[in-house]
Enzyme design. Structure first.
Site, PDB file in Angstrom:
ATOM      1  N   ASP A  96       0.795  -1.233   0.000  1.00 25.61           N
ATOM      2  CA  ASP A  96       0.000   0.000   0.000  1.00 25.61           C
ATOM      3  C   ASP A  96       0.822   1.273   0.000  1.00 25.61           C
ATOM      4  OD1 ASP A  96       1.112  -0.019   2.489  1.00 25.61           O
ATOM      5  OD2 ASP A  96      -0.763  -0.336   3.585  1.00 25.61           O
ATOM      6  N   GLU A 118      -0.522  -8.946  -1.344  1.00 23.16           N
ATOM      7  CA  GLU A 118      -1.202  -8.339  -0.192  1.00 23.16           C
ATOM      8  C   GLU A 118      -2.344  -7.425  -0.658  1.00 23.16           C
ATOM      9  OE1 GLU A 118       0.280  -5.428   2.896  1.00 23.16           O
ATOM     10  OE2 GLU A 118       0.966  -7.229   3.909  1.00 23.16           O
ATOM     11  N   GLU A 132      -2.274   5.129   2.706  1.00 23.86           N
ATOM     12  CA  GLU A 132      -2.171   3.724   2.321  1.00 23.86           C
ATOM     13  C   GLU A 132      -3.500   3.099   1.895  1.00 23.86           C
ATOM     14  OE1 GLU A 132      -0.728   5.039   5.028  1.00 23.86           O
ATOM     15  OE2 GLU A 132       1.414   4.716   4.731  1.00 23.86           O
ATOM     16  N   HIS A 208       5.561   5.255  13.227  1.00 23.40           N
ATOM     17  CA  HIS A 208       5.998   6.026  12.052  1.00 23.40           C
ATOM     18  C   HIS A 208       4.860   6.579  11.211  1.00 23.40           C
ATOM     19  CE1 HIS A 208       4.902   3.276   8.769  1.00 23.40           C
ATOM     20  NE2 HIS A 208       5.168   2.306   9.597  1.00 23.40           N
ATOM     21  N   ARG A 210       2.091   8.436   9.130  1.00 25.13           N
ATOM     22  CA  ARG A 210       1.900   9.869   8.796  1.00 25.13           C
ATOM     23  C   ARG A 210       0.859  10.525   9.687  1.00 25.13           C
ATOM     24  NH1 ARG A 210       4.454  10.124   3.966  1.00 25.13           N
ATOM     25  NH2 ARG A 210       4.695  12.248   3.223  1.00 25.13           N
ATOM     26  N   HIS A 241      12.477   4.957  13.356  1.00 29.59           N
ATOM     27  CA  HIS A 241      12.348   5.097  11.909  1.00 29.59           C
ATOM     28  C   HIS A 241      13.248   6.238  11.439  1.00 29.59           C
ATOM     29  CE1 HIS A 241      10.401   5.774   8.015  1.00 29.59           C
ATOM     30  NE2 HIS A 241       9.738   4.635   8.178  1.00 29.59           N
TER      31      HIS A 241
HETATM   32  C1  UD1 Z   1       6.613   4.820   3.899  1.00 24.85           C
HETATM   33  C2  UD1 Z   1       5.246   4.470   3.315  1.00 24.85           C
HETATM   34  C3  UD1 Z   1       4.390   3.771   4.357  1.00 24.85           C
HETATM   35  C4  UD1 Z   1       5.112   2.584   4.976  1.00 24.85           C
HETATM   36  C5  UD1 Z   1       6.475   3.026   5.500  1.00 24.85           C
HETATM   37  C6  UD1 Z   1       7.264   1.843   6.000  1.00 24.85           C
HETATM   38  C7  UD1 Z   1       4.205   5.947   1.629  1.00 24.85           C
HETATM   39  C8  UD1 Z   1       3.471   7.215   1.405  1.00 24.85           C
HETATM   40  N1  UD1 Z   1       4.568   5.696   2.909  1.00 24.85           N
HETATM   41  O1  UD1 Z   1       6.400   5.773   4.929  1.00 24.85           O
HETATM   42  O2  UD1 Z   1       3.196   3.314   3.740  1.00 24.85           O
HETATM   43  O3  UD1 Z   1       4.340   2.072   6.033  1.00 24.85           O
HETATM   44  O4  UD1 Z   1       7.218   3.645   4.425  1.00 24.85           O
HETATM   45  O5  UD1 Z   1       8.345   2.252   6.784  1.00 24.85           O
HETATM   46  O6  UD1 Z   1       4.456   5.216   0.710  1.00 24.85           O
HETATM   47  N2  UD1 Z   1      14.099   8.170   5.358  1.00 24.85           N
HETATM   48  C9  UD1 Z   1      15.477   8.053   5.360  1.00 24.85           C
HETATM   49  N3  UD1 Z   1      16.049   6.824   5.068  1.00 24.85           N
HETATM   50  C10 UD1 Z   1      15.299   5.719   4.792  1.00 24.85           C
HETATM   51  C11 UD1 Z   1      13.896   5.849   4.815  1.00 24.85           C
HETATM   52  C12 UD1 Z   1      13.319   7.078   5.084  1.00 24.85           C
HETATM   53  O7  UD1 Z   1      16.198   9.017   5.594  1.00 24.85           O
HETATM   54  O8  UD1 Z   1      15.866   4.657   4.537  1.00 24.85           O
HETATM   55  C13 UD1 Z   1      13.486   9.488   5.659  1.00 24.85           C
HETATM   56  C14 UD1 Z   1      13.600  10.498   4.501  1.00 24.85           C
HETATM   57  O9  UD1 Z   1      13.768  11.784   5.024  1.00 24.85           O
HETATM   58  C15 UD1 Z   1      12.214  10.399   3.845  1.00 24.85           C
HETATM   59  C16 UD1 Z   1      11.352  10.173   5.065  1.00 24.85           C
HETATM   60  O10 UD1 Z   1      12.093   9.308   5.904  1.00 24.85           O
HETATM   61  O11 UD1 Z   1      11.877  11.556   3.115  1.00 24.85           O
HETATM   62  C17 UD1 Z   1       9.975   9.606   4.804  1.00 24.85           C
HETATM   63  O12 UD1 Z   1      10.014   8.455   3.974  1.00 24.85           O
HETATM   64  P1  UD1 Z   1       8.660   8.047   3.176  1.00 24.85           P
HETATM   65  O13 UD1 Z   1       8.925   6.813   2.410  1.00 24.85           O
HETATM   66  O14 UD1 Z   1       8.138   9.212   2.418  1.00 24.85           O
HETATM   67  O15 UD1 Z   1       7.613   7.826   4.325  1.00 24.85           O
HETATM   68  P2  UD1 Z   1       7.548   6.720   5.459  1.00 24.85           P
HETATM   69  O16 UD1 Z   1       6.981   7.388   6.658  1.00 24.85           O
HETATM   70  O17 UD1 Z   1       8.834   6.014   5.544  1.00 24.85           O
HETATM   71  N1  UDP Z   2      11.204  -3.913  11.210  1.00 26.88           N
HETATM   72  C1  UDP Z   2      12.589  -4.121  11.176  1.00 26.88           C
HETATM   73  N2  UDP Z   2      13.394  -3.325  11.931  1.00 26.88           N
HETATM   74  C2  UDP Z   2      12.911  -2.324  12.708  1.00 26.88           C
HETATM   75  C3  UDP Z   2      11.500  -2.100  12.725  1.00 26.88           C
HETATM   76  C4  UDP Z   2      10.686  -2.902  11.954  1.00 26.88           C
HETATM   77  O1  UDP Z   2      13.054  -5.024  10.487  1.00 26.88           O
HETATM   78  O2  UDP Z   2      13.699  -1.641  13.370  1.00 26.88           O
HETATM   79  C5  UDP Z   2      10.330  -4.746  10.360  1.00 26.88           C
HETATM   80  C6  UDP Z   2       9.125  -5.379  11.024  1.00 26.88           C
HETATM   81  O3  UDP Z   2       9.441  -6.652  11.536  1.00 26.88           O
HETATM   82  C7  UDP Z   2       8.123  -5.467   9.883  1.00 26.88           C
HETATM   83  C8  UDP Z   2       8.467  -4.278   9.041  1.00 26.88           C
HETATM   84  O4  UDP Z   2       9.788  -3.889   9.379  1.00 26.88           O
HETATM   85  O5  UDP Z   2       8.324  -6.633   9.093  1.00 26.88           O
HETATM   86  C9  UDP Z   2       7.492  -3.165   9.316  1.00 26.88           C
HETATM   87  O6  UDP Z   2       7.922  -1.995   8.734  1.00 26.88           O
HETATM   88  P1  UDP Z   2       7.266  -0.586   9.027  1.00 26.88           P
HETATM   89  O7  UDP Z   2       6.712  -0.577  10.423  1.00 26.88           O
HETATM   90  O8  UDP Z   2       8.284   0.424   8.651  1.00 26.88           O
HETATM   91  O9  UDP Z   2       6.103  -0.507   7.947  1.00 26.88           O
HETATM   92  P2  UDP Z   2       4.576  -1.011   7.906  1.00 26.88           P
HETATM   93  O10 UDP Z   2       4.529  -2.451   8.179  1.00 26.88           O
HETATM   94  O11 UDP Z   2       3.823  -0.190   8.905  1.00 26.88           O
HETATM   95  O12 UDP Z   2       4.161  -0.657   6.517  1.00 26.88           O
END
Ligand code: UD1
Ligand code: UDP
Length: 373
Positions: A96, A118, A132, A208, A210, A241
């Site tokens: 999603d 999924e 999502e 984490h 939004r 995160h």
């Molecule tokens: C994204 C997904 C969310 C998912 C989550 C899993 C969207 C809109 N959101 O949210 O559905 O549950 O990932 O974790 O698709 N960043 C880093 N390094 C990384 C990852 C993120 O620096 O490896 C920082 C960056 O500043 C980035 C910000 O996190 O701009 C947000 O990342 P983003 O993918 O937009 O949103 P998530 O909250 O991670």
């Molecule tokens: N996870 C991980 N390391 C962490 C936190 C989460 O490997 O420090 C794993 C967790 O077991 C799960 C996935 O990451 O499989 C969940 O990711 P996240 O919570 O970022 O996204 P969501 O599932 O909410 O989309």
């Protein structure tokens, strides 16, 4: 030979697509490529490394504090360009995220078959989780093969008028990943972040979403402080995160509580599974954690008001507690202090999210799909 690209962008997509990628790659009838959008950087690489997978292409789209517009536009454009240069018979997308929807759209514009892993989860509220719920519905609007993890997800799709012959109930691939890691972990040592706290009740926390940015996240941290006051023996492990909107708040709010809080970088998947196993309970707003915790019989207080994974609540070990400080405090202390309450949540021994064979079922369905074409 059929060409299939598996598209991933974020940590959970990598963890949940890994078993599908590895399963498809074993089939010599298929040429399988891994297309990373790079919506996440380090967190994506960390998860891919855990499964020994390297992306064939990486669009590297991530920017600090990126917007939804940026992700959607750059994934649409980038995946589109790759599909033009290397035409594919099918793309598989997962879940999603904005990567999921934008990549599926790029495939749809080119008449590439789309498999959605999924598929069918619904909270029935477009604002939760945001964006999502919409990403999932939009992706399912242009999908050819729906890999629904549960019967409930398949029912959602049927209710929306999707053709039953295109829906496959597979279980959730995260259970395949979890079982693989648990198998590898037998007899492994205590990880660094758990050293010195072995005898204390451990609470694992992740946040984490939004919709939790800002005040809800401050409330969540407030609840952590309240729980510490009531139970000074407790130890929180909080893998933060990478998103600055999340980690800056958690750091600011909890940095002075070092006796009771260990703030860590994102844990590798094996480390995180160990932490789940060791914990007394988990506080989380994550999607995947609800499925994993149900599979290992660990209670989760879900810091959301609705879940698109109702089985985790009705059959599993999860309880919705929202993001109100008092609710989180009260329910956490009940889980820790009232054995009858805990016993009502755990020990059900049901596995609504599958038995670890989802990726085999997806492989079989894709084979059959191309065999019948
Ligand atoms: C994204 C997904 C969310 C998912 C989550 C899993 C969207 C809109 N959101 O949210 O559905 O549950 O990932 O974790 O698709 N960043 C880093 N390094 C990384 C990852 C993120 O620096 O490896 C920082 C960056 O500043 C980035 C910000 O996190 O701009 C947000 O990342 P983003 O993918 O937009 O949103 P998530 O909250 O991670
Ligand atoms: N996870 C991980 N390391 C962490 C936190 C989460 O490997 O420090 C794993 C967790 O077991 C799960 C996935 O990451 O499989 C969940 O990711 P996240 O919570 O970022 O996204 P969501 O599932 O909410 O989309």
């Amino acid at each position: 030979m059929k060409k299939i690209s598996c598209v991933i962008g974020t940590r959970p997509e990598a963890i949940k697509m890994a078993p599908v990628i590895l399963e498809l790659m074993r089939d010599t009838e298929f040429c399988v490529k891994v297309l990373a959008t790079g919506q996440h950087t380090d967190m994506l690489k960390q998860a891919l490394d855990d499964f020994g997978i390297t992306a064939d292409y990486n669009l590297n789209i991530m920017r600090a504090n990126q917007t939804l517009d940026h992700i959607t536009a750059s994934v649409l454009q980038g995946v589109g360009e790759i599909l033009d240069e290397y035409p594919q018979d099918m793309i598989l997308v997962h879940g999603d995220t904005s990567t999921t929807f934008a990549a599926a759209l790029a495939g749809f514009y080119r008449h590439v078959k789309i498999g959605h892993v999924e598929a069918g989860l619904r909270s029935h509220d477009l604002s939760l989780p945001f964006p999502e719920e919409a990403n999932r519905i939009l992706t399912d609007g242009i999908t050819d093969m729906f890999f629904a993890p549960t019967r409930g997800a398949a029912e959602n799709l049927k209710r929306e008028g999707k053709n039953e012959s295109q829906i496959y109930i597979t279980g959730n691939t995260v259970i395949d990943s979890l079982y693989e890691i648990l198998k590898r972990q037998k007899g492994s040592n205590e990880p660094e972040y758990l050293r010195g706290i072995e005898t204390r009740p451990l609470v694992l926390m992740t946040a984490h979403r939004r919709e939790s940015w800002g005040v809800p996240l401050v409330n969540i941290c407030g609840a952590v402080k309240d729980i510490i006051r009531a139970r000074p023996d407790v130890m929180f492990v909080i893998p933060m995160h990478k998103n600055p909107a999340v980690r800056n708040v958690i750091r600011d709010e909890l940095k002075d509580f070092t006796e009771n809080v260990r703030l860590t970088e994102p844990l590798s998947y094996p480390e995180f599974v160990q932490a789940m196993n060791k914990s007394a309970f988990i506080l989380s707003d994550s999607g995947g954690v609800q499925e994993e915790a149900t599979a290992i019989d660990k209670p989760v207080l879900i810091m959301r008001t609705v879940s698109e994974r109702p089985e985790a609540i009705s059959e599993g070990t999860c309880i919705l507690v929202g993001t109100e400080r008092e609710n989180i405090r009260r329910e956490s202390l009940r889980i820790m202090n009232e054995p009858e309450y805990l016993n009502a949540v755990v020990g059900k021994n049901v596995k609504p999210f599958g038995d670890g064979t989802a990726s085999v079922k997806i492989h079989e369905a894709v084979r059959k799909f191309f065999g019948e074409e």
